[in-house]
Enzyme design. Structure first.
Site, PDB file in Angstrom:
ATOM      1  N   ASP A  32       0.871  -1.187   0.000  1.00 57.87           N
ATOM      2  CA  ASP A  32       0.000   0.000   0.000  1.00 57.87           C
ATOM      3  C   ASP A  32       0.902   1.230   0.000  1.00 57.87           C
ATOM      4  O   ASP A  32       1.893   1.269   0.738  1.00 57.87           O
ATOM      5  CB  ASP A  32      -0.897  -0.004   1.244  1.00 57.87           C
ATOM      6  CG  ASP A  32      -2.131   0.850   1.054  1.00 57.87           C
ATOM      7  OD1 ASP A  32      -3.250   0.311   1.154  1.00 57.87           O
ATOM      8  OD2 ASP A  32      -1.986   2.081   0.800  1.00 57.87           O
ATOM      9  N   LEU A  77      -6.785  -4.570  -4.904  1.00 56.23           N
ATOM     10  CA  LEU A  77      -7.729  -3.544  -4.439  1.00 56.23           C
ATOM     11  C   LEU A  77      -7.165  -2.135  -4.565  1.00 56.23           C
ATOM     12  O   LEU A  77      -7.902  -1.165  -4.390  1.00 56.23           O
ATOM     13  CB  LEU A  77      -8.118  -3.801  -2.970  1.00 56.23           C
ATOM     14  CG  LEU A  77      -9.184  -4.869  -2.739  1.00 56.23           C
ATOM     15  CD1 LEU A  77      -8.602  -6.262  -2.836  1.00 56.23           C
ATOM     16  CD2 LEU A  77      -9.840  -4.700  -1.388  1.00 56.23           C
ATOM     17  N   TYR A 150     -13.413   7.769 -14.134  1.00 54.70           N
ATOM     18  CA  TYR A 150     -13.292   6.708 -13.118  1.00 54.70           C
ATOM     19  C   TYR A 150     -13.932   5.423 -13.643  1.00 54.70           C
ATOM     20  O   TYR A 150     -13.322   4.349 -13.609  1.00 54.70           O
ATOM     21  CB  TYR A 150     -13.959   7.172 -11.817  1.00 54.70           C
ATOM     22  CG  TYR A 150     -13.914   6.140 -10.726  1.00 54.70           C
ATOM     23  CD1 TYR A 150     -12.687   5.697 -10.220  1.00 54.70           C
ATOM     24  CD2 TYR A 150     -15.080   5.588 -10.199  1.00 54.70           C
ATOM     25  CE1 TYR A 150     -12.635   4.730  -9.218  1.00 54.70           C
ATOM     26  CE2 TYR A 150     -15.037   4.634  -9.210  1.00 54.70           C
ATOM     27  CZ  TYR A 150     -13.816   4.212  -8.721  1.00 54.70           C
ATOM     28  OH  TYR A 150     -13.767   3.257  -7.735  1.00 54.70           O
ATOM     29  N   LYS A 154     -11.974   1.842 -14.748  1.00 55.42           N
ATOM     30  CA  LYS A 154     -12.324   0.537 -14.178  1.00 55.42           C
ATOM     31  C   LYS A 154     -12.829  -0.407 -15.273  1.00 55.42           C
ATOM     32  O   LYS A 154     -12.613  -1.614 -15.200  1.00 55.42           O
ATOM     33  CB  LYS A 154     -13.387   0.718 -13.087  1.00 55.42           C
ATOM     34  CG  LYS A 154     -12.806   1.301 -11.804  1.00 55.42           C
ATOM     35  CD  LYS A 154     -11.752   0.363 -11.258  1.00 55.42           C
ATOM     36  CE  LYS A 154     -11.420   0.625  -9.819  1.00 55.42           C
ATOM     37  NZ  LYS A 154     -10.565  -0.435  -9.246  1.00 55.42           N
TER      38      LYS A 154
END
Ligand code: UDP
Length: 324
Positions: A32, A77, A150, A154
């Site tokens: 992360d 993620l 966005y 995706k």
């Protein structure tokens, strides 16, 4: 016991996924960059011998390659999440979302590791169908409206994951998340529930965008996380897209009223036009309900927590953290 690699593991959903997998005995490594994630989400895992945390960027390809090679399963993620971020920082958001996924899929393919790619209900775009099945059309707005970037980023992630599955037989699973909420979600990027609860606890007006007639279905992260695991581990889920969320629909105005009632707040509701809340000419989705048949029939997915449970959990956590 499996070895799991999670990108975005210090984020809201990633940290709950780490907790879930560690609790069942897995070894978990996370990566992360703490751009939207928060170390406090995982600080309680420090010292757990089955947990490793790497604070770094997906662009450190050598590290990503090692972590994927060492893992049995990969959960991707890490992303610039949410419409507000793509409006405020479009270049960063688009690059993160597209190239990050490309890097993960490239190494997952090299080492033949099953990979779950998280996507979003945003990919359905501005269709007014209401309830969405995975095979429904995506109806995007024009490129001059950055909010659609966005959804488009995706959608590219989904195309890539499906292409790797088709062409290279990589086991990939795509999950379209519909408004996942719960403890640890930050309101910093505009998400409605943490914002409303914080505003109510402080006695500030709750900022309802538009006329508040738009509806959403909110799913508790504790229902979503086991579904991610169940889907990645199911051999028949590979090469497919799954909606995951809840079907309990609420208008944003009713949501604001419920938060005020539940917290016993003296707050009022303030309506803010979309133009002011986001940007000129902003287009919101009026209704967005997931058809859950596909996940239900494959893994028996059925959310157990209600909106009431969600609001209670978020309020309790925020009270404990802020002392309000
Ligand atoms: N919203 C709102 N007030 C806020 C934040 C969001 O009225 O302070 C609205 C937003 O316009 C949308 C809904 O709440 O209609 C859900 O917003 P969120 O950003 O949580 O998720 P989205 O469904 O847009 O991905």
């Amino acid at each position: 016991m499996s070895k799991i690699f999670i990108t975005g593991g210090a984020g809201f959903i990633g940290s709950h996924l780490s907790d879930f997998l560690l609790a069942r005995g897995d070894e978990v490594s996370i990566l992360d960059d703490l751009s939207t994630g928060d170390y406090r989400n995982i600080s309680h895992l420090e010292g757990n011998p089955r947990f490793r945390c790497f604070i770094d960027d997906l662009r450190n390809e050598a590290l990503v390659e090692t972590l994927i090679r060492e893992a049995d399963h990969v959960y991707h993620l890490a992303a610039s999440v949410g419409v507000r971020l793509v409006i405020e920082r479009p270049t960063e958001c688009l690059i993160n979302n597209i190239f990050g996924t490309e890097i993960v899929l490239k190494f997952a393919c090299r080492y033949r590791r099953p990979a779950l790619i998280t996507s979003t209900s945003e990919v359905y775009g501005k269709s007014n169908k209401g309830t969405f099945e995975e095979s429904d059309d995506s109806i995007m707005g024009p490129t001059c409206k950055s909010r659609w970037g966005y959804a488009a980023s995706k959608a590219i992630d989904e195309f890539l994951a499906l292409a790797y599955h088709e062409e290279k037989a990589l086991p990939t699973v795509i999950v379209r998340l519909f408004n996942t909420v719960g403890p640890r979600q930050t309101g910093r990027y505009g998400m409605v529930i943490p914002n409303f609860v914080r505003q109510a606890l402080r006695g500030e007006p709750l900022t309802v965008f538009g006329d508040g007639g738009q509806t959403r279905c909110f799913a508790h992260v504790s229902d979503v996380v086991p579904a991610l695991v169940g889907l990645l581990e199911h051999p028949d889920a590979r090469g497919k897209v799954f909606n995951v969320g809840s079907q309990e629909e609420v208008s944003i105005r009713d949501l604001a009223e419920r938060v005020i009632a539940l917290t016993g707040s003296s707050s009022t509701i303030r309506l803010i036009p979309y133009d002011q809340a986001y940007s000129e000419g902003f287009e919101d989705m009026l209704r967005r309900i997931p058809d859950l048949s596909r996940a239900r029939s494959l893994i028996g997915y059925q959310p157990k927590r209600s909106l009431e449970d969600i609001l209670k959990d978020v309020t309790a956590e925020m009270r404990a953290k802020s002392g309000l």
